[in-house]
Design a protein around this motif. Structure first.
Motif, PDB file in Angstrom:
ATOM      1  N   GLU A 187     -16.156 -63.451   8.705  1.00  0.00           N
ATOM      2  CA  GLU A 187     -15.098 -62.452   8.864  1.00  0.00           C
ATOM      3  C   GLU A 187     -15.524 -61.114   8.278  1.00  0.00           C
ATOM      4  O   GLU A 187     -15.390 -60.066   8.908  1.00  0.00           O
ATOM      5  CB  GLU A 187     -13.824 -62.906   8.143  1.00  0.00           C
ATOM      6  CG  GLU A 187     -13.003 -63.913   8.922  1.00  0.00           C
ATOM      7  CD  GLU A 187     -11.926 -64.533   8.033  1.00  0.00           C
ATOM      8  OE1 GLU A 187     -11.371 -65.549   8.431  1.00  0.00           O
ATOM      9  OE2 GLU A 187     -11.674 -63.993   6.936  1.00  0.00           O
ATOM     10  N   ARG A 188     -16.062 -61.183   7.061  1.00  0.00           N
ATOM     11  CA  ARG A 188     -16.444 -59.940   6.383  1.00  0.00           C
ATOM     12  C   ARG A 188     -17.544 -59.210   7.122  1.00  0.00           C
ATOM     13  O   ARG A 188     -17.539 -57.985   7.195  1.00  0.00           O
ATOM     14  CB  ARG A 188     -16.921 -60.259   4.974  1.00  0.00           C
ATOM     15  CG  ARG A 188     -15.786 -60.564   4.029  1.00  0.00           C
ATOM     16  CD  ARG A 188     -16.314 -60.441   2.647  1.00  0.00           C
ATOM     17  NE  ARG A 188     -15.318 -60.749   1.641  1.00  0.00           N
ATOM     18  CZ  ARG A 188     -15.514 -60.545   0.360  1.00  0.00           C
ATOM     19  NH1 ARG A 188     -16.675 -60.056  -0.050  1.00  0.00           N
ATOM     20  NH2 ARG A 188     -14.593 -60.833  -0.515  1.00  0.00           N
TER      21      ARG A 188
ATOM     22  N   GLU B 234     -16.072 -57.483  10.093  1.00  0.00           N
ATOM     23  CA  GLU B 234     -15.270 -56.360   9.632  1.00  0.00           C
ATOM     24  C   GLU B 234     -16.174 -55.175   9.265  1.00  0.00           C
ATOM     25  O   GLU B 234     -15.929 -54.039   9.675  1.00  0.00           O
ATOM     26  CB  GLU B 234     -14.521 -56.812   8.380  1.00  0.00           C
ATOM     27  CG  GLU B 234     -13.079 -56.406   8.269  1.00  0.00           C
ATOM     28  CD  GLU B 234     -12.470 -57.092   7.058  1.00  0.00           C
ATOM     29  OE1 GLU B 234     -12.432 -56.457   5.997  1.00  0.00           O
ATOM     30  OE2 GLU B 234     -12.091 -58.285   7.170  1.00  0.00           O
TER      31      GLU B 234
ATOM     32  N   HIS C 150     -17.825 -53.584  12.192  1.00  0.00           N
ATOM     33  CA  HIS C 150     -16.845 -52.794  12.917  1.00  0.00           C
ATOM     34  C   HIS C 150     -16.629 -51.446  12.214  1.00  0.00           C
ATOM     35  O   HIS C 150     -16.557 -50.408  12.863  1.00  0.00           O
ATOM     36  CB  HIS C 150     -15.540 -53.569  13.028  1.00  0.00           C
ATOM     37  CG  HIS C 150     -14.488 -52.833  13.781  1.00  0.00           C
ATOM     38  ND1 HIS C 150     -14.525 -52.680  15.141  1.00  0.00           N
ATOM     39  CD2 HIS C 150     -13.387 -52.169  13.360  1.00  0.00           C
ATOM     40  CE1 HIS C 150     -13.501 -51.960  15.527  1.00  0.00           C
ATOM     41  NE2 HIS C 150     -12.789 -51.630  14.467  1.00  0.00           N
TER      42      HIS C 150
END
Ligand SMILES: Nc1ncnc2c1ncn2[C@@H]1O[C@H](COP(=O)(O)OP(=O)(O)OP(=O)(O)O)[C@@H](O)[C@H]1O
Ligand SMILES: [Mg+2]
Lengths: 249, 285
Positions: free
Chosen positions: B120-121, B124, B127
């Motif tokens: 997830e990190r 993120e 992005h």
């Protein structure tokens, strides 16, 4: 770098390396199991087709990557084929002998090697090295070895860039204008490179420490969609390949 | 003023070859602030940053985290480095994995997070710097600016409390510089403390709350950029003053006052807006 290019751009780039590794392994087993030259050739042909038609590696690129290895294969085949005979007495001199009865065995060995080569080429041309490393990690190879591979792979590119840049910079200032100057420039390049290697390794160490590293280089294992499906497909085609090699004469 | 998150008291550092790179520096960085560090080449910016992350240890003096002197023990250093993220000047010396996504995952993996959270990190962070599309590329095929963005993502993915960036704008195109400024603004809004070394006076003038000027390892000035960047000694040391400030002050000499609610324009766009407004007012009958 051609291998690199096709590993990153082929159609099967996003297929899990486990599947590709498995298929390549089956190809090698089939190559060993092949009972005759014809069967081995057939296996080699099928593995090549998998790379070219399946993964979409351009045929010319395939040939260019295979060429050096093929050259080795051909020279060793020739040396097996031809033997020097010094005769029983020196009067008759040296004569060349073609290995007559051995012919089929030599052909068999060569065709099997060719099949093995195509199996390895299949893996090399469809799977980038980082993926291969993560596959080896799955196979429980020691971490140290894999970390070394990771760093070497990365350093290879950094260094080739340094060499390239230094060469350009030297040429721009007429560093290769004559033989004597070229020798000197080359020496400077090598000396500079050793310092760079040392500094880069120092910098990489600092960067690793700054991101809280204190041991093995851990990365997120890459995520491949439909892994089970690809693996089962690879396994089925691999087993078919082996079955073919075993059943054909 | 909020509490100091990082501070240096009388820090000096000498490299093993005898070069004195920091000389009796004392400064504080407030939590949640935006600090710009300026100085000519070789002034000691990079050396200062290496102290903030505990990579270099002062020859004398102390570095403090929230008032407590750093303990250079293994576990304390780990804690410090998970709180202070350092983005190096040269991206090639920071990237050592072959693929972008792998490299960004390196820091969070070292923090011992679960694979799911790391994933997830990483997404993120990629992005945030606009590199999602290149996530599967090999690092050696990226441009310099893209490599820099990957380095920043690699630190953001660790979600530190302080991000220290060594010349993040160098080598980036104008759009990318603006995008990076937006990223920094977002991080600032989220409460992160940001320290940036830069040679861009206008950026420092427009962006930072605090400026630190280094001169051959010594602290020359420390304070609000609008004030200290216009000081004569700082101007002499850096060789110029921010252009926006120069223009405003020259205009005020001929009686054009660009102040808006008592504030002088701090960036080029603010200057242009203020000038436009002024001209419109003048030409009104
Ligand atoms: N590894 C080293 N060994 C010896 N001296 C060094 C080393 N690294 C830096 N120095 C010296 O320390 C001083 C400060 O260097 P530093 O890298 O901190 O400067 P900087 O402000 O980051 O400069 P730049 O704007 O060029 O990045 C310089 O005089 C430099 O020559
Ligand atoms: Mg520097």
């Amino acid at each position: 770098m051609l291998t690199e290019l096709s590993a990153y751009t082929n159609r099967w780039r996003r297929v899990t390396p486990t599947a590709k590794g498995l298929f390549s392994l089956c190809g090698m087993i089939a190559a060993f199991a092949a009972g005759s030259s014809r069967t081995a050739l057939l296996i080699a042909l099928m593995l090549t087709a998998a790379a070219i038609m399946g993964a979409g590696v351009p045929p010319m690129r395939y040939l260019r990557v295979a060429a050096p290895a093929l050259l080795f294969l051909v020279t060793s085949a020739l040396s097996l084929l031809v033997s020097l005979d010094f005769g029983h007495n020196y009067a008759t001199g040296v004569s060349l002998h073609l290995a007559g009865p051995e012919m089929t065995r030599i052909a068999h060995v060569c065709c099997r090697s060719l099949a093995c080569l195509t199996a390895l080429l299949f893996l090399a041309l469809t799977t980038p090295l980082p993926d291969i490393i993560s596959l080896l990690r799955l196979c429980k190879l020691p971490d140290t070895l894999l970390d070394l591979m990771t760093l070497c792979y990365r350093t290879l590119f950094v260094l080739s860039e340094v060499v390239h840049e230094t060469l350009t910079a030297q040429s721009a200032r007429l560093g290769y204008a004559s033989v004597a100057i070229s020798l000197r420039s080359l020496g400077v390049l090598i000396a500079n490179l050793s310092v760079q290697v040392w500094q880069r390794s120092q910098a990489l160490h600092l960067a690793a420490v700054a991101r809280n590293n204190d041991g093995a280089l851990l990365f997120l294992p890459p995520d491949f969609p439909h892994a089970t499906r690809s693996i089962s497909r690879a396994a089925i085609s691999g087993i078919l390949l082996i079955a073919l090699a075993v059943t054909l004469p | 003023m909020t509490a100091a998150i990082l501070s240096l008291t009388n820090v000096s550092y000498r490299y093993p070859d005898g070069t004195s790179a920091l000389d009796n520096c004392s400064l504080t960085v407030a939590r949640g602030s935006r600090t710009a560090v300026l100085g000519t080449n070789g002034a000691g910016k990079t050396t200062l940053f290496l102290h903030l992350n505990g990579i270099l240890r002062p020859s004398s003096g102390q570095v403090r985290w929230e008032g407590t002197p750093l303990d250079y023990g293994r576990s304390e250093l780990r804690k410090l480095r998970s709180r202070v993220g350092l983005v190096f000047q040269n991206p090639d010396s920071q990237l050592f994995s072959a693929s972008v996504r792998e490299d960004v995952s390196f820091g969070p993996m070292n923090l011992g997070l679960s694979e799911k959270i790391v994933r997830e990190r990483v997404e993120e962070a990629l992005h945030a710097v606009g590199m999602t599309d290149s996530a599967d590329k090999p690092v050696h095929n990226l441009s310099y600016g893209q490599k820099k963005r990957v380095c920043i993502a690699g630190v953001l993915a660790m979600q530190p409390e302080v991000v220290v960036l060594d010349e993040p704008m160098a080598g980036l195109d104008i759009t990318m510089q603006e995008e990076l400024t937006t990223v920094l603004e977002r991080l600032h809004a989220a409460g992160m403390t940001i320290i940036v070394a830069t040679h861009d006076l206008d950026f420092a003038y427009g962006w930072a709350d605090e400026a630190i000027i280094l001169q051959s390892g010594r602290l020359l000035a420390h304070g609000v950029p609008a004030k200290i960047l216009l000081q004569q000694d700082v101007r002499n040391e850096l060789g110029a003053a921010p252009l926006v400030a120069e223009i405003s002050s020259q205009l005020s000499l001929i009686g054009i006052d660009l102040r808006d609610k008592g504030y002088l324009p701090r960036s080029k766009s603010e200057l242009l807006t203020a000038l436009g407004a002024h001209i419109r007012q003048e030409t009104k009958p």
